[in-house]
Design an enzyme around this catalytic site. Structure first.
Site, PDB file in Angstrom:
ATOM      1  N   HIS A 255       0.822  -1.212   0.000  1.00 48.66           N
ATOM      2  CA  HIS A 255       0.000   0.000   0.000  1.00 48.66           C
ATOM      3  C   HIS A 255       0.862   1.271   0.000  1.00 48.66           C
ATOM      4  O   HIS A 255       1.985   1.221  -0.465  1.00 48.66           O
ATOM      5  CB  HIS A 255      -1.007  -0.049   1.155  1.00 48.66           C
ATOM      6  CG  HIS A 255      -1.706  -1.376   1.201  1.00 48.66           C
ATOM      7  ND1 HIS A 255      -2.750  -1.694   0.378  1.00 48.66           N
ATOM      8  CD2 HIS A 255      -1.438  -2.502   1.930  1.00 48.66           C
ATOM      9  CE1 HIS A 255      -3.126  -2.961   0.614  1.00 48.66           C
ATOM     10  NE2 HIS A 255      -2.348  -3.469   1.547  1.00 48.66           N
TER      11      HIS A 255
ATOM     12  N   GLU B 106       1.714 -11.628   6.040  1.00 49.05           N
ATOM     13  CA  GLU B 106       0.654 -10.846   6.716  1.00 49.05           C
ATOM     14  C   GLU B 106       0.986 -10.874   8.205  1.00 49.05           C
ATOM     15  O   GLU B 106       0.745 -11.870   8.889  1.00 49.05           O
ATOM     16  CB  GLU B 106      -0.717 -11.469   6.462  1.00 49.05           C
ATOM     17  CG  GLU B 106      -1.206 -11.345   5.026  1.00 49.05           C
ATOM     18  CD  GLU B 106      -1.854  -9.999   4.708  1.00 49.05           C
ATOM     19  OE1 GLU B 106      -1.829  -9.076   5.548  1.00 49.05           O
ATOM     20  OE2 GLU B 106      -2.387  -9.872   3.580  1.00 49.05           O
TER      21      GLU B 106
ATOM     22  N   GLU C  26      -2.246   0.336   7.790  1.00 49.57           N
ATOM     23  CA  GLU C  26      -1.338  -0.713   7.330  1.00 49.57           C
ATOM     24  C   GLU C  26      -0.119  -0.142   6.613  1.00 49.57           C
ATOM     25  O   GLU C  26       1.005  -0.604   6.812  1.00 49.57           O
ATOM     26  CB  GLU C  26      -2.098  -1.670   6.393  1.00 49.57           C
ATOM     27  CG  GLU C  26      -1.209  -2.746   5.797  1.00 49.57           C
ATOM     28  CD  GLU C  26      -1.951  -3.665   4.833  1.00 49.57           C
ATOM     29  OE1 GLU C  26      -3.161  -3.450   4.618  1.00 49.57           O
ATOM     30  OE2 GLU C  26      -1.313  -4.595   4.301  1.00 49.57           O
TER      31      GLU C  26
ATOM     32  N   HIS D  16       2.859  -7.172   4.478  1.00 48.25           N
ATOM     33  CA  HIS D  16       1.507  -6.660   4.674  1.00 48.25           C
ATOM     34  C   HIS D  16       1.043  -6.867   6.111  1.00 48.25           C
ATOM     35  O   HIS D  16       1.680  -7.579   6.884  1.00 48.25           O
ATOM     36  CB  HIS D  16       0.522  -7.353   3.720  1.00 48.25           C
ATOM     37  CG  HIS D  16       0.605  -6.832   2.320  1.00 48.25           C
ATOM     38  ND1 HIS D  16      -0.367  -6.026   1.755  1.00 48.25           N
ATOM     39  CD2 HIS D  16       1.566  -6.989   1.379  1.00 48.25           C
ATOM     40  CE1 HIS D  16      -0.007  -5.720   0.522  1.00 48.25           C
ATOM     41  NE2 HIS D  16       1.171  -6.295   0.267  1.00 48.25           N
TER      42      HIS D  16
HETATM   43 ZN   LIG Z   1      -2.184  -5.315   2.550  1.00 46.23          ZN
END
Ligand SMILES: [Zn+2]
Length: 275
Positions: free
Chosen positions: A9, A144, A23, A78
């Site tokens: 992002h 993640e 995030e 992430h």
């Molecule tokens: Zn993400």
């Protein structure tokens, strides 16, 4: 080894949001810390980042860049989100890959190393048809690192020391996969001589007759997320290798570090002061 490091992002795309966090900020913080570890401590690692600040970049731009640079590995960092009860760490490789693929082996290594240090629940290693995994031409993994929507996980994410641990776990995994060689331990930073700076409290996590034992201790400390290096000293004509894990101008801060080290199982720790 050429690593394409992709903090998820950025810019107009905040990614997941929760508990006052975005995030895009956490992924960038972890990635910058990871780049620093790799560049400071390992030989022959080139790191290209998809972004080094809060900028917008499409998924297509990211994979095109990694492919045309001929990266050896694509690592996307992430942070997850869901309802407030979901928590933990998981990682993904492209769904078209078999469990015996090289990328799947790499995934297991990264997974193990990150799980050792991240203090998160283990949700396993998974596969998905994500753009960055599918469109990259080199082995690619997406991690993640906890759920921004979960109180426990978000509480950790806010801590720079946790981000450092997660970066360290990724670095340890990459070092194993690519057999990265450590740079020689840098010379200790010179002790400030300015009398106005007053006393410096150095936290020593072990003192050794052999340099090898001191280096081993540093590896153990790194694995627990502590930064450390060797300083040498001569006592009664004998050379000693001390492992320094912090230096503070404030005694209370030094004692805090001492307590953290003891809590992590490093019992042979003490403070020395230099004027
Ligand atoms: Zn993400």
């Amino acid at each position: 080894m050429k690593l394409y490091l992709d903090p998820g992002h950025g810019g107009q795309d905040p990614g997941a949001q929760g508990n006052g966090l975005n995030e895009k900020d956490i992924t960038l913080d972890i990635a910058l810390k990871l780049r620093k570890i790799l560049q400071d401590e390992y030989e022959n690692v080139e790191v290209k980042m998809s972004r080094t600040s809060d900028t917008t970049k499409s998924l297509n731009q990211r994979t095109t860049e990694a492919n045309s640079w001929h990266a050896d590995f694509y690592l996307a960092i992430h942070i997850n989100s869901a309802g407030s009860s979901a928590q933990g760490y998981e990682d993904f490789i492209y769904s078209g890959l078999s469990d015996s693929s090289k990328t799947a082996q790499y995934q297991r290594t990264i997974h193990n190393e990150v799980m050792k240090v991240n203090e998160l629940r283990d949700r396993g290693s998974k596969k998905a048809n994500f753009h960055v995994l599918r469109e990259s031409t080199m082995p690619a993994i997406l991690t993640e690192n906890g759920f921004i929507t979960n109180g426990h996980d978000a509480g950790l994410m806010k801590q720079s020391s946790w981000q450092q641990k997660v970066a360290r776990g990724h670095a340890n995994g990459l070092a194993k996969i690519f057999n990265l060689k450590k740079k020689p331990t840098p010379a200790p930073a010179p002790t400030p001589q300015d009398p106005n700076q007053g006393t410096l409290y150095k936290v020593i996590a072990g003192s050794f007759k052999s340099r090898e034992n001191a280096e081993e201790q540093i590896t153990l400390l790194h694995n627990k997320g502590f930064e450390a290096f060797v300083i040498t000293t001569t006592i009664s004509g004998d050379r000693w290798y001390r492992v320094q894990a912090g230096a503070f101008s404030n005694r209370a801060n030094a004692e805090d570090r001492l307590a953290e080290l003891k809590k992590a199982g490093f019992t042979d720790t003490f403070l020395i002061t230099t004027e």
